[in-house]
Design a protein around this motif. Structure first.
Motif, PDB file in Angstrom:
ATOM      1  N   THR A 171       0.862  -1.173   0.000  1.00 32.98           N
ATOM      2  CA  THR A 171       0.000   0.000   0.000  1.00 32.98           C
ATOM      3  C   THR A 171       0.909   1.237   0.000  1.00 32.98           C
ATOM      4  OG1 THR A 171      -0.050   0.123   2.411  1.00 32.98           O
ATOM      5  CG2 THR A 171      -1.772  -1.200   1.332  1.00 32.98           C
ATOM      6  N   ALA A 172       0.314   2.410  -0.171  1.00 35.78           N
ATOM      7  CA  ALA A 172       1.101   3.644  -0.166  1.00 35.78           C
ATOM      8  C   ALA A 172       1.866   3.808   1.147  1.00 35.78           C
ATOM      9  CB  ALA A 172       0.193   4.838  -0.419  1.00 35.78           C
ATOM     10  N   SER A 173       1.229   3.480   2.274  1.00 32.07           N
ATOM     11  CA  SER A 173       1.896   3.657   3.568  1.00 32.07           C
ATOM     12  C   SER A 173       3.048   2.674   3.741  1.00 32.07           C
ATOM     13  CB  SER A 173       0.892   3.499   4.714  1.00 32.07           C
ATOM     14  OG  SER A 173       0.309   2.211   4.708  1.00 32.07           O
ATOM     15  N   GLU A 174       2.899   1.450   3.260  1.00 33.97           N
ATOM     16  CA  GLU A 174       3.982   0.469   3.339  1.00 33.97           C
ATOM     17  C   GLU A 174       5.146   0.882   2.443  1.00 33.97           C
ATOM     18  OE1 GLU A 174       1.577  -3.684   4.238  1.00 33.97           O
ATOM     19  OE2 GLU A 174       1.422  -2.793   2.245  1.00 33.97           O
ATOM     20  N   LEU A 175       4.818   1.393   1.261  1.00 36.82           N
ATOM     21  CA  LEU A 175       5.851   1.872   0.354  1.00 36.82           C
ATOM     22  C   LEU A 175       6.598   3.051   0.972  1.00 36.82           C
ATOM     23  CD1 LEU A 175       7.251   1.941  -2.409  1.00 36.82           C
ATOM     24  CD2 LEU A 175       5.343   3.341  -3.257  1.00 36.82           C
ATOM     25  N   GLU A 176       5.870   3.943   1.611  1.00 39.08           N
ATOM     26  CA  GLU A 176       6.481   5.101   2.250  1.00 39.08           C
ATOM     27  C   GLU A 176       7.490   4.675   3.313  1.00 39.08           C
ATOM     28  OE1 GLU A 176       5.185   9.052   4.890  1.00 39.08           O
ATOM     29  OE2 GLU A 176       3.661   7.718   4.053  1.00 39.08           O
ATOM     30  N   HIS A 177       7.116   3.718   4.154  1.00 40.54           N
ATOM     31  CA  HIS A 177       8.025   3.253   5.201  1.00 40.54           C
ATOM     32  C   HIS A 177       9.306   2.694   4.601  1.00 40.54           C
ATOM     33  CE1 HIS A 177       9.692   1.145   8.668  1.00 40.54           C
ATOM     34  NE2 HIS A 177       9.812   0.096   7.873  1.00 40.54           N
TER      35      HIS A 177
ATOM     36  N   TYR B 247       3.674 -16.025   1.823  1.00 36.86           N
ATOM     37  CA  TYR B 247       4.064 -14.678   2.247  1.00 36.86           C
ATOM     38  C   TYR B 247       4.103 -14.588   3.770  1.00 36.86           C
ATOM     39  CZ  TYR B 247       3.295 -13.212  -2.563  1.00 36.86           C
ATOM     40  OH  TYR B 247       3.361 -13.075  -3.923  1.00 36.86           O
ATOM     41  N   ASN B 248       5.138 -13.934   4.277  1.00 32.73           N
ATOM     42  CA  ASN B 248       5.271 -13.726   5.712  1.00 32.73           C
ATOM     43  C   ASN B 248       4.388 -12.562   6.163  1.00 32.73           C
ATOM     44  OD1 ASN B 248       7.156 -15.713   5.659  1.00 32.73           O
ATOM     45  ND2 ASN B 248       8.900 -14.412   6.092  1.00 32.73           N
ATOM     46  N   ILE B 249       3.611 -12.808   7.207  1.00 38.30           N
ATOM     47  CA  ILE B 249       2.748 -11.775   7.772  1.00 38.30           C
ATOM     48  C   ILE B 249       3.080 -11.670   9.248  1.00 38.30           C
ATOM     49  CG2 ILE B 249       0.364 -11.049   8.198  1.00 38.30           C
ATOM     50  CD1 ILE B 249      -0.445 -12.901   5.852  1.00 38.30           C
ATOM     51  N   TYR B 250       3.399 -10.464   9.675  1.00 31.45           N
ATOM     52  CA  TYR B 250       3.755 -10.249  11.063  1.00 31.45           C
ATOM     53  C   TYR B 250       2.575  -9.630  11.788  1.00 31.45           C
ATOM     54  CZ  TYR B 250       8.194 -11.617   9.355  1.00 31.45           C
ATOM     55  OH  TYR B 250       9.194 -12.359   8.763  1.00 31.45           O
ATOM     56  N   PRO B 251       2.089 -10.286  12.853  1.00 32.91           N
ATOM     57  CA  PRO B 251       0.869  -9.842  13.535  1.00 32.91           C
ATOM     58  C   PRO B 251       0.868  -8.367  13.904  1.00 32.91           C
ATOM     59  CG  PRO B 251       1.528 -11.992  14.355  1.00 32.91           C
ATOM     60  CD  PRO B 251       2.628 -11.537  13.447  1.00 32.91           C
TER      61      PRO B 251
ATOM     62  N   LEU C 234      -5.652  -2.782  12.698  1.00 35.20           N
ATOM     63  CA  LEU C 234      -6.885  -3.018  13.456  1.00 35.20           C
ATOM     64  C   LEU C 234      -7.093  -1.923  14.502  1.00 35.20           C
ATOM     65  CD1 LEU C 234      -6.472  -6.866  14.011  1.00 35.20           C
ATOM     66  CD2 LEU C 234      -8.282  -5.809  12.642  1.00 35.20           C
ATOM     67  N   MET C 235      -6.013  -1.580  15.188  1.00 39.40           N
ATOM     68  CA  MET C 235      -6.127  -0.603  16.267  1.00 39.40           C
ATOM     69  C   MET C 235      -6.409   0.817  15.761  1.00 39.40           C
ATOM     70  SD  MET C 235      -5.913  -2.109  19.158  1.00 39.40           S
ATOM     71  CE  MET C 235      -5.554  -0.749  20.266  1.00 39.40           C
ATOM     72  N   SER C 236      -6.172   1.058  14.478  1.00 40.64           N
ATOM     73  CA  SER C 236      -6.456   2.386  13.936  1.00 40.64           C
ATOM     74  C   SER C 236      -7.938   2.578  13.634  1.00 40.64           C
ATOM     75  CB  SER C 236      -5.625   2.623  12.665  1.00 40.64           C
ATOM     76  OG  SER C 236      -6.066   1.807  11.595  1.00 40.64           O
ATOM     77  N   HIS C 237      -8.720   1.495  13.745  1.00 43.81           N
ATOM     78  CA  HIS C 237     -10.177   1.628  13.567  1.00 43.81           C
ATOM     79  C   HIS C 237     -10.741   2.352  14.798  1.00 43.81           C
ATOM     80  CE1 HIS C 237     -14.431   0.696  13.230  1.00 43.81           C
ATOM     81  NE2 HIS C 237     -14.213   0.299  11.981  1.00 43.81           N
ATOM     82  N   PRO C 238     -11.555   3.366  14.619  1.00 42.02           N
ATOM     83  CA  PRO C 238     -12.013   4.173  15.761  1.00 42.02           C
ATOM     84  C   PRO C 238     -12.827   3.411  16.800  1.00 42.02           C
ATOM     85  CG  PRO C 238     -13.204   4.727  13.737  1.00 42.02           C
ATOM     86  CD  PRO C 238     -12.057   3.872  13.336  1.00 42.02           C
ATOM     87  N   ALA C 239     -13.380   2.252  16.435  1.00 46.91           N
ATOM     88  CA  ALA C 239     -14.208   1.518  17.383  1.00 46.91           C
ATOM     89  C   ALA C 239     -13.445   0.445  18.147  1.00 46.91           C
ATOM     90  CB  ALA C 239     -15.401   0.881  16.661  1.00 46.91           C
ATOM     91  N   VAL C 240     -12.178   0.189  17.755  1.00 43.94           N
ATOM     92  CA  VAL C 240     -11.425  -0.935  18.329  1.00 43.94           C
ATOM     93  C   VAL C 240     -10.663  -0.498  19.574  1.00 43.94           C
ATOM     94  CG1 VAL C 240      -9.549  -2.574  17.933  1.00 43.94           C
ATOM     95  CG2 VAL C 240     -11.264  -2.174  16.153  1.00 43.94           C
TER      96      VAL C 240
ATOM     97  N   LEU D 191      -3.498  -2.331   4.368  1.00 43.58           N
ATOM     98  CA  LEU D 191      -2.620  -3.487   4.254  1.00 43.58           C
ATOM     99  C   LEU D 191      -2.677  -4.096   2.860  1.00 43.58           C
ATOM    100  CD1 LEU D 191      -3.681  -5.253   7.580  1.00 43.58           C
ATOM    101  CD2 LEU D 191      -1.518  -4.042   7.213  1.00 43.58           C
ATOM    102  N   SER D 192      -1.586  -4.747   2.468  1.00 47.10           N
ATOM    103  CA  SER D 192      -1.607  -5.553   1.253  1.00 47.10           C
ATOM    104  C   SER D 192      -2.678  -6.629   1.403  1.00 47.10           C
ATOM    105  CB  SER D 192      -0.245  -6.211   1.031  1.00 47.10           C
ATOM    106  OG  SER D 192       0.757  -5.237   0.833  1.00 47.10           O
ATOM    107  N   ALA D 193      -3.225  -7.052   0.273  1.00 52.64           N
ATOM    108  CA  ALA D 193      -4.369  -7.974   0.291  1.00 52.64           C
ATOM    109  C   ALA D 193      -4.100  -9.238   1.102  1.00 52.64           C
ATOM    110  CB  ALA D 193      -4.762  -8.331  -1.137  1.00 52.64           C
ATOM    111  N   TYR D 194      -2.869  -9.782   0.996  1.00 49.60           N
ATOM    112  CA  TYR D 194      -2.601 -11.044   1.671  1.00 49.60           C
ATOM    113  C   TYR D 194      -2.513 -10.899   3.187  1.00 49.60           C
ATOM    114  CZ  TYR D 194       2.358  -9.639   1.845  1.00 49.60           C
ATOM    115  OH  TYR D 194       3.537  -8.985   2.073  1.00 49.60           O
ATOM    116  N   LYS D 195      -2.365  -9.649   3.678  1.00 52.01           N
ATOM    117  CA  LYS D 195      -2.280  -9.411   5.121  1.00 52.01           C
ATOM    118  C   LYS D 195      -3.642  -9.144   5.757  1.00 52.01           C
ATOM    119  CE  LYS D 195       2.265  -7.181   4.644  1.00 52.01           C
ATOM    120  NZ  LYS D 195       3.006  -5.910   4.834  1.00 52.01           N
TER     121      LYS D 195
END
Length: 569
Positions: free
Chosen positions: A112-118, A469-473, A480-486, A528-532
C-alpha cells in the motif's frame, strides 16, 4: 557458551551426485550474467508473453541501465528500489543497479502507499523503478519520501510488435491504464534505456559488498532490511545448483511465476537460472493460473520453483487436465509447509516431477535445507542442510541438544546476511559469532534425527505464513487498532486449506461502539496488502492477557483453531 565439534549426519544422507563440501566461487552477481552471456550469447535468457531476450541482449541492457543510473547521479552504495512484477525490466533493473555499484531494494508491488512510504524512508532510496499501474501509490506519498528520480515502465515496454501497441488499448478498455505525469524527476524507462550505450561504468565490486536490501519482519515484526551481499546471493544459488545434480547447463527452462521481489524467487527462479544459462519464462501474475498452465505447456518448462499454494491451485484447477505438464522434472517448494498430498497429486499430474520441500529465511538468502530431489523425502521434514550449511539445535540453556530433542534451529554458512540495515541492535539479537562461524538464530523450534533430517515443530515467532508470504501480527494489529471503534486487537494464524494459513483477527470494541466483521475487514483493506488482510474477525469483550498485560496471542490462536476444528467435525 562454546560448542564442541558436532556431528553432521546429513552428509551421509546426501544422494549420489551432491558434493559433501562446498567452496563458493567468489563471483559477484553481475559476473554471473556476464559469464552466461559469454557462454550462451544467442540462447534465450528471458521469455515474456511471446517476446524473447537473448543473454547477449540482457547483458547489454543491464550495462545500459547501469550507465543511465550513473548519468542520473546514482553512486556506489546508493539504494535503488525496484517495484516491478516478473518482467524483463525487473531483471535488467536488478543487474544494472548492481553494475552501477548501487544496492537494489526489493519492493513488493502489493505494498500500500503507507507500506511503500516506510520502506523508501527506511532504505533512503533516492531512485525508484516502478510499473506504471503502481504509480498512483507513489504519487500519494511522493512529497514524504527521499526519492529524487523515478523510472516508470509498463508491460507494453517488454512486448514485441504488435502486442506492444495493443496492450495499452486493452488496458484503457479495462480501465487499468494510468496516465503518468512525466517531468524532470519522473522519466520513461524505455527512453532512458534506449539513450545509453551498452557500456557499463567502471565500478570495483567486491563479493562482500551489499547487493540487496530484502525487507523482513525478522524476529520482532518490525520491517527491516536484511543486507544480503553478492557473496551471500551467489553462494546460495550455487548451493542450490549443487543440490540439483541433474541440471543441464544451457538447456533448462525455468517457469518463473514466484515473484522475484521475494528472495526465494530471486535466488531459485532468477539467479540460479542465470547461473546455469536457463531460459527464464516470466509470469507477471502467479494468480493467473491459466497463464501459468499455458506457459508451462508452451515453453516445455523443466524447472518450476514455487510455493505450496500455487502447486495446490494447479492441482485443483479445472483447466489443468487440458494441459501437458509432463516436461517438468524438478520443483523445490519453499516459503511455507508442503502437504504430502499436494506433492503426491502434483507428481501424478506432471507424470513424475519431483516436488520437494525446502526451508529458508530471508536472512539466509534464503535456502538452508532441502529434501533430496531423488533420494528419501521424509513427510513433514524440511530435509537436509544443503552443501556449505552447518546446522545445530540449541536448547534454552544454550547447548546443542541430543538427536530428536526440540530446540532452536541455528544455521551458518556463506549465505548468511551481513546484518540488518541500520539496525545493529536487531542484528545482535539474530546473529551470534561462535566457533569461528556466524550463526543465524532462526527463532524456529526444530528437531534433527539420526540421519540429519530436520523438522520444524513450532515457532518462537508469531509469524503467519499465508500463500508463502510472511505476515507479522504487529502490522495487522496496528491496522486493526487504527479503527475508531477498536479497543484492543490481536492477529493470529488459523489453518487454511488453500493458503496454508490465513489471518484471523480477535478484537474488543470500545464501550458504546459498534462494528461488524465487514467494517473491520474493509478498514484493513485500505491499510494493508491484500494477503495481510484478516479473512475473519472474532469479537470479544476482553482479550486474555498475561500478568504483565501482554495479550496471549498463542492462546487466542489455539482457541481459534479448536473452534474451527469443532465446526468442521
Amino acid at each position: 557458551m562454546t560448542h564442541p565439534t558436532h556431528p553432521r549426519p546429513w552428509l551421509s544422507s546426501y544422494e549420489s551426485g551432491v558434493p559433501r563440501t562446498f567452496t563458493p566461487s567468489g563471483l559477484t552477481l553481475p559476473a554471473l550474467l556476464e559469464r552466461a552471456a559469454a557462454k550462451y550469447p544467442d540462447h534465450t535468457a528471458l521469455t515474456f508473453i511471446g517476446a524473447t531476450t537473448s543473454y547477449r541482449q540482457l547483458w547489454q541492457d543491464a550495462q545500459r541501465f547501469a550507465a543511465a543510473l550513473r548519468r542520473m547521479g546514482v553512486r556506489p552504495g546508493d539504494r535503488v528500489s525496484i517495484m516491478l512484477p516478473n518482467t524483463p525490466q525487473f531483471v535488467t533493473s536488478f543487474y544494472g543497479t548492481l553494475l552501477a555499484g548501487a544496492i537494489a531494494v526489493n519492493t513488493s508491488p502489493m505494498y500500500t502507499a503507507s507500506e511503500l512510504e516506510h520502506q523508501l524512508q527506511d532504505s533512503g532510496s533516492e531512485t525508484l523503478i516502478i510499473l506504471d499501474s503502481f504509480y498512483p501509490r507513489y504519487q500519494e506519498i511522493r512529497t514524504r519520501v527521499p526519492v529524487k528520480r523515478v523510472l516508470v515502465t509498463g508491460v507494453q515496454d517488454a512486448l514485441s510488435f504488435p502486442k506492444n501497441l495493443l496492450y495499452p488499448v486493452k488496458a484503457r478498455r479495462e480501465g487499468s491504464w494510468v496516465n503518468v505525469p512525466y517531468d524532470e524527476r519522473v522519466l520513461p524507462y524505455r527512453k532512458v534505456l534506449a539513450s545509453q550505450p551498452a557500456a557499463a561504468p567502471t565500478v570495483s565490486l567486491q563479493p562482500d559488498d551489499v547487493a540487496l536490501l530484502q525487507y523482513t519482519g525478522g524476529t520482532t515484526g518490525v520491517p527491516k532490511g536484511a543486507m544480503l551481499t553478492h557473496a551471500n546471493l551467489v553462494s546460495n544459488c550455487e548451493q542450490a545448483r549443487s543440490w540439483m545434480s541433474d541440471l543441464h547447463e544451457g538447456q533448462e527452462v525455468t517457469l518463473a511465476a514466484i515473484p522475484f521481489f521475494h528472495v526465494y524467487g530471486m535466488t531459485v527462479a532468477m539467479n540460479l537460472s542465470i547461473l546455469i544459462g536457463a531460459n527464464i519464462v516470466l509470469v507477471p501474475n502467479p494468480r493467473d493460473l491459466k497463464m501459468v498452465l499455458t506457459q508451462i505447456e508452451r515453453s516445455r518448462a523443466t524447472l518450476f520453483p514455487a510455493v505450496p499454494t500455487l502447486y495446490n491451485a494447479i492441482n485443483n484447477h479445472p483447466d489443468t487436465p487440458r494441459h501437458d505438464l509432463t516436461s517438468i522434472r524438478a520443483c523445490i517448494s519453499g516459503s511455507a509447509p508442503l502437504l504430502l498430498e499436494t506433492a503426491r497429486r502434483f507428481k501424478e499430474i506432471t507424470g513424475g516431477a519431483n516436488l520437494v520441500e525446502g526451508y529458508g529465511l530471508t536472512e539466509a538468502s534464503p535456502i538452508t535445507h532441502v529434501n533430496p530431489i531423488f533420494g528419501d523425502q521424509l513427510e513433514g521434514s524440511i530435509g537436509l542442510p544443503v552443501p556449505g550449511v552447518d546446522a545445530i539445535i540449541v536448547s534454552d540453556d544454550g547447548q546443542p541438544t541430543p538427536s530428536g530433542e526440540v530446540g532452536e534451529l541455528w544455521v551458518a554458512g556463506p549465505q548468511i546476511m551481513k546484518g540488518y540495515w541500520q539496525r545493529d541492535d536487531e542484528t545482535a539479537k539474530t546473529l551470534r559469532q561462535q566457533d569461528g562461524q556466524v550463526w543465524l538464530m532462526t527463532g524456529d523450534m526444530a528437531t534433527m534425527d539420526d540421519r540429519g533430517y530436520f523438522r520444524i515443530v513450532d515457532r518462537k515467532k508469531d509469524l503467519i505464513i499465508a500463500g508463502g508470504y510472511n505476515i507479522y501480527p504487529r502490522e495487522v494489529e496496528e491496522a486493526l487498532m487504527s479503527h475508531p471503534a477498536v479497543l484492543e486487537a490481536a492477529a493470529v494464524g488459523v489453518p487454511d486449506p488453500y493458503r496454508g494459513e490465513s489471518v484471523h483477527a480477535v478484537v474488543a470494541l470500545k464501550p458504546g461502539q459498534t462494528a461488524s466483521e465487514t467494517d473491520i475487514i474493509t478498514h484493513c483493506k485500505g491499510l494493508l496488502s491484500a494477503y495481510k488482510v484478516p479473512r475473519s474477525v472474532e469479537f470479544r469483550t476482553e482479550l486474555p492477557k498475561t500478568a504483565a498485560m501482554k495479550i496471549l496471542r498463542r492462546q487466542l490462536a489455539q482457541e481459534a483453531r479448536e473452534t474451527r476444528a469443532a465446526r468442521s467435525a
